[in-house]
Design a protein around this motif. Structure first.
Motif, PDB file in Angstrom:
ATOM      1  N   SER A   4       0.854  -1.183   0.000  1.00 53.60           N
ATOM      2  CA  SER A   4       0.000   0.000   0.000  1.00 53.60           C
ATOM      3  C   SER A   4       0.897   1.242   0.000  1.00 53.60           C
ATOM      4  O   SER A   4       1.572   1.532   0.993  1.00 53.60           O
ATOM      5  CB  SER A   4      -0.905   0.005   1.236  1.00 53.60           C
ATOM      6  N   SER A  33      -0.814  -1.870 -10.766  1.00 63.96           N
ATOM      7  CA  SER A  33      -1.835  -1.366  -9.852  1.00 63.96           C
ATOM      8  C   SER A  33      -3.135  -1.230 -10.630  1.00 63.96           C
ATOM      9  O   SER A  33      -3.134  -1.069 -11.858  1.00 63.96           O
ATOM     10  CB  SER A  33      -1.429  -0.032  -9.218  1.00 63.96           C
ATOM     11  N   ASN A  34      -4.225  -1.289  -9.920  1.00 65.38           N
ATOM     12  CA  ASN A  34      -5.543  -1.174 -10.523  1.00 65.38           C
ATOM     13  C   ASN A  34      -5.760   0.270 -10.977  1.00 65.38           C
ATOM     14  O   ASN A  34      -5.639   1.193 -10.153  1.00 65.38           O
ATOM     15  CB  ASN A  34      -6.604  -1.584  -9.502  1.00 65.38           C
ATOM     16  N   ASP A  37      -7.849   2.427  -8.631  1.00 71.06           N
ATOM     17  CA  ASP A  37      -7.329   2.897  -7.345  1.00 71.06           C
ATOM     18  C   ASP A  37      -6.881   4.341  -7.508  1.00 71.06           C
ATOM     19  O   ASP A  37      -6.190   4.672  -8.475  1.00 71.06           O
ATOM     20  CB  ASP A  37      -6.115   2.076  -6.902  1.00 71.06           C
ATOM     21  N   ILE A  38      -7.267   5.204  -6.564  1.00 70.19           N
ATOM     22  CA  ILE A  38      -6.861   6.611  -6.654  1.00 70.19           C
ATOM     23  C   ILE A  38      -6.338   7.114  -5.320  1.00 70.19           C
ATOM     24  O   ILE A  38      -6.639   6.588  -4.265  1.00 70.19           O
ATOM     25  CB  ILE A  38      -8.013   7.532  -7.122  1.00 70.19           C
ATOM     26  N   TRP A  39      -5.502   8.154  -5.427  1.00 68.94           N
ATOM     27  CA  TRP A  39      -5.132   8.985  -4.294  1.00 68.94           C
ATOM     28  C   TRP A  39      -5.447  10.403  -4.693  1.00 68.94           C
ATOM     29  O   TRP A  39      -5.768  10.679  -5.841  1.00 68.94           O
ATOM     30  CB  TRP A  39      -3.696   8.798  -3.865  1.00 68.94           C
ATOM     31  N   ASN A  50      -4.967   8.193 -10.521  1.00 69.32           N
ATOM     32  CA  ASN A  50      -4.511   6.821 -10.344  1.00 69.32           C
ATOM     33  C   ASN A  50      -2.986   6.838 -10.424  1.00 69.32           C
ATOM     34  O   ASN A  50      -2.369   7.904 -10.439  1.00 69.32           O
ATOM     35  CB  ASN A  50      -5.170   5.854 -11.344  1.00 69.32           C
ATOM     36  N   ALA A  51      -2.357   5.687 -10.493  1.00 71.05           N
ATOM     37  CA  ALA A  51      -0.887   5.613 -10.466  1.00 71.05           C
ATOM     38  C   ALA A  51      -0.232   6.209 -11.711  1.00 71.05           C
ATOM     39  O   ALA A  51       0.976   6.435 -11.715  1.00 71.05           O
ATOM     40  CB  ALA A  51      -0.443   4.169 -10.281  1.00 71.05           C
ATOM     41  N   THR A  86       0.593   2.388 -13.762  1.00 73.58           N
ATOM     42  CA  THR A  86      -0.213   1.204 -13.500  1.00 73.58           C
ATOM     43  C   THR A  86       0.458  -0.081 -13.984  1.00 73.58           C
ATOM     44  O   THR A  86      -0.013  -1.168 -13.682  1.00 73.58           O
ATOM     45  CB  THR A  86      -1.603   1.330 -14.157  1.00 73.58           C
ATOM     46  N   CYS A 103       4.919   8.415  -4.247  1.00 73.73           N
ATOM     47  CA  CYS A 103       3.990   9.276  -4.986  1.00 73.73           C
ATOM     48  C   CYS A 103       4.768  10.508  -5.433  1.00 73.73           C
ATOM     49  O   CYS A 103       5.411  11.177  -4.623  1.00 73.73           O
ATOM     50  CB  CYS A 103       2.824   9.694  -4.088  1.00 73.73           C
ATOM     51  N   ILE A 115      -2.600   3.804  -2.990  1.00 70.58           N
ATOM     52  CA  ILE A 115      -2.780   2.920  -4.138  1.00 70.58           C
ATOM     53  C   ILE A 115      -2.017   1.635  -3.842  1.00 70.58           C
ATOM     54  O   ILE A 115      -0.867   1.671  -3.391  1.00 70.58           O
ATOM     55  CB  ILE A 115      -2.270   3.580  -5.436  1.00 70.58           C
ATOM     56  N   SER A 116      -2.665   0.505  -4.092  1.00 66.51           N
ATOM     57  CA  SER A 116      -2.016  -0.791  -3.902  1.00 66.51           C
ATOM     58  C   SER A 116      -1.158  -1.114  -5.111  1.00 66.51           C
ATOM     59  O   SER A 116      -1.618  -1.021  -6.249  1.00 66.51           O
ATOM     60  CB  SER A 116      -3.058  -1.890  -3.714  1.00 66.51           C
TER      61      SER A 116
END
Length: 122
Positions: A4, A33-34, A37-39, A50-51, A86, A103, A115-116
């Motif tokens: 994570s 990564s999916n 998934d977001i930050w 997302n990533a 991703t 990040c 994000i995983s």
């Protein structure tokens, strides 16, 4: 293995890299990564990413320009970085190489979320 990666705690600006394992020379490392998934970046946290980062929001750090919010990696404890996004595949060329994930952002204090990252080695 799943890691994570936190937008704030693992930011390139004042955070520390998320330790994502040690790999041997000759290993192929695949990081995914999916895309869902977001930050969030920015003071009002209205910049979800997302990533792959935010298109049109480049951030220049030590001459390296990558979109803000991109997940990046380092094999030298944060001295240099490469984009992960991703999907990233890399070949390890040194013995006992430690991978850290971050990040890419200019101000960690207004970031949130995680994000995983899934890291496989062959």
């Amino acid at each position: 293995m799943e890691y994570s990666v936190q937008a704030k705690e693992n930011s390139v600006t004042g955070g520390v890299g998320k330790d994502a394992g040690t790999y041997s020379r000759g290993s192929l490392v695949i990081i995914t990564s999916n895309p869902e998934d977001i930050w969030r970046l920015a003071e009002n946290q209205t910049l979800p990413s997302n990533a792959n980062g935010l298109d049109g929001h480049p951030y220049n750090r030590n001459g390296m320009i990558i979109n803000a919010g991109t997940m990046v990696g380092s094999l030298d404890d944060g001295a240099s970085f490469f984009p992960v996004g991703t999907l990233c595949q890399l070949s390890i060329t040194s013995d006992d190489t430690n991978l850290k994930l971050y990040c890419w952002d200019s101000d960690k204090d207004n970031n949130s979320g995680a994000i995983s990252a899934y890291v496989q080695s062959y």
